[in-house]
Design an enzyme around this catalytic site. Structure first.
Site, mmCIF file in Angstrom:
data_model
loop_
_atom_site.group_PDB
_atom_site.id
_atom_site.type_symbol
_atom_site.label_atom_id
_atom_site.label_comp_id
_atom_site.label_asym_id
_atom_site.label_seq_id
_atom_site.Cartn_x
_atom_site.Cartn_y
_atom_site.Cartn_z
ATOM 1 N N HIS A 7 33.231 23.643 43.797
ATOM 2 C CA HIS A 7 33.742 23.797 45.167
ATOM 3 C C HIS A 7 35.172 24.295 45.101
ATOM 4 C CE1 HIS A 7 35.276 19.859 44.064
ATOM 5 N NE2 HIS A 7 35.975 19.741 45.191
ATOM 6 N N ASP B 276 42.055 21.692 42.564
ATOM 7 C CA ASP B 276 41.963 21.019 41.263
ATOM 8 C C ASP B 276 40.678 21.381 40.521
ATOM 9 O OD1 ASP B 276 40.759 19.525 43.407
ATOM 10 O OD2 ASP B 276 40.572 17.793 42.076
ATOM 11 N N HIS C 166 30.557 16.397 50.336
ATOM 12 C CA HIS C 166 32.012 16.327 50.189
ATOM 13 C C HIS C 166 32.647 16.963 51.416
ATOM 14 C CE1 HIS C 166 35.627 15.542 48.003
ATOM 15 N NE2 HIS C 166 35.914 16.788 47.712
ATOM 16 N N HIS D 294 36.940 12.079 37.180
ATOM 17 C CA HIS D 294 37.638 12.444 38.431
ATOM 18 C C HIS D 294 38.411 11.242 38.969
ATOM 19 C CE1 HIS D 294 38.290 14.253 42.464
ATOM 20 N NE2 HIS D 294 38.229 15.376 41.782
#
Lengths: 304, 304
Positions: free
Chosen positions: B63, B67, B143, B271
């Site tokens: 995505h 980051d 998300h 993560h």
């Protein structure tokens, strides 16, 4: 003396290595932070330096090669996540603006602060930043694309008051600033007290010159003459001078020659090519011409 | 068994820390390298891994949060300086294309190789890569922006020939592939030698599922069922579940619940939020639900 420090965040060149980060530096003048260049990974190096993110409001980009600016979007994005509110000023060649604005618009939606661009012409020597205590001038350099260095010039400060003499002559408060500015004092009995009895001279203003990336380019010498500290790129050893010429970089000896001819006080060399396993040879070659040379390294701090 | 390895290059989350790099992984399948995500600093981590740059031809972006993709332009630029010639394939949400192409056009002029974009719709489950030995499927996730994971699925391989039996029955060379594919052998005297005498079963095909970033999203369970290894994000500890829900991330317990319900063999969590000084609590909470959990860390290598 007021604080005037250089922090090296990264001093590698275009090809990344495990030994050096891409180019970035912080100039800390009285707790105002000025960033020079912002290669990939700069934000982590800035965190490592423990300098306060909130003190950084001005970023100067020497030229638009990736190793000098790929870290900008990450830094800008992180500042957004940290809910920064102060404007961030970026000084660069105009071509950066549209590229970076497109990224900001996409990746940093609803950001809590503004990024303000100040385009400049790297081919012209000009003052691009000015405040009460310092000015920043571009230093046109000679590289494969329009590139300039930056000269950070402290402004002269007022003389220091001698508290004992002020008390002795009972000089009123409203006179103090005028005395700092150089006036003499006349007592009630008409006696003139010369200013030099009342003050000690202020610290001489300091200058820091950053010159990267560039071929050997003596035209910069008058502008950087007498600088307290010169950062000059020294990508190559003397034996690789042909490669230096082809890529419009400098050798260590050339960097030192500039420092010598410009009669600067100290030289720090950096922007080391990935081909060298260590920089001893670069240091040796520079010191043969200009003994007051030191090697840049990540997390190095130099007080001016 | 053929090589099928996961290398963690970075397993931090959005805010950079000195402890973790931004997200990136390499899947090494028979010395073909596949990159998943490419946060800032990935190229240096890739160098640190000592994996060969030239073996990397495919990059999958989950995505378009910084980051997970700010390291792309640096990597692409460096490959150019290294005079790469092979095409580099990037699989991502279509919005990445114009942003990255503008940067490539400016920063990588005259590049020696091509970057080829393969846009996909992260909301659909689809095979986006396929070769002789593996396929890669998108795993739609949940998300704040369109996001998907990736399922690396090894293809079944042919049975292994038993060299001793081939010699014993003097089976001609031209028959070997047919026997690998399951045929019996008929001798000159008309005797049928069943395939199972001539071969040993091939290794069962392995799967690796990468799921980041995502809220707890049980809808993925059927697709990742029985995976040999699941990477699932675990940004937060259970106590921060409200924060996880707000930001559409997962807690360690939720990651483990997915692993448990999908009956995967092993779980690796990553993560990690910058707020935790270490990840012991995350590991503990995950292992309470799914014991075969391990913590991601930079430079960790896992063999499937």
């Amino acid at each position: 003396m007021e604080k005037f420090e250089l922090h090296i965040l990264g001093c590698g060149s275009a090809l990344p290595t495990m030994r050096h980060q891409a180019t970035s530096q912080i100039v800390n003048i009285r707790e105002k932070l000025f960033m020079i260049d912002c290669g990939e990974g700069t934000q982590v190096q800035l965190r490592r330096s423990r300098l306060k993110f909130s003190r950084l409001n001005h970023i100067f980009i020497s030229h638009l090669h990736g190793d000098h600016c790929f870290g900008l979007i990450g830094l800008i994005s992180t500042f957004g996540m940290l809910e920064r509110t102060a404007d961030l000023h970026i000084y660069s060649h105009p071509d950066l603006i549209s590229l970076l604005q497109a990224q900001i618009a996409f990746f940093c939606k609803g950001m809590s602060y503004k990024v303000i661009f100040h385009p400049f012409n790297p081919k012209e020597q000009a003052v691009i930043y000015d405040d009460r205590s310092i000015s920043v001038e571009t230093i046109p350099l000679c590289h494969r694309m329009p590139t300039c260095g930056f000269l950070f010039r402290e402004k002269p400060t007022l003389n220091h008051i001698r508290r004992d003499m002020i008390d002795f002559y009972r000089i009123p408060l409203w006179m103090i600033n005028r005395i700092k500015e150089g006036e003499d004092f006349i007592t009630d009995s008409g006696e003139t007290i010369p200013n030099k009895w009342l003050t000690t001279p202020s610290d001489p203003p300091r200058t820091y010159a950053y010159c990267s990336d560039t071929a050997y380019y003596p035209r910069i010498i008058p502008q950087i003459h007498g600088a307290d500290l010169l950062f000059h790129e020294a990508t190559f050893v003397n034996a690789d001078e042909t490669r230096a010429r082809q890529t419009q970089h400098s050798t260590a000896r050339q960097a030192a020659q500039i420092a010598h001819d410009a009669e600067v006080k100290r030289l720090v060399i950096g922007h080391f090519s990935a081909r060298y396993d260590d920089e001893k040879q670069l240091l040796k070659e520079a010191q043969e011409v200009f003994p007051a040379t030191l090697l840049a390294q990540e997390n190095l701090q130099i007080n001016l």
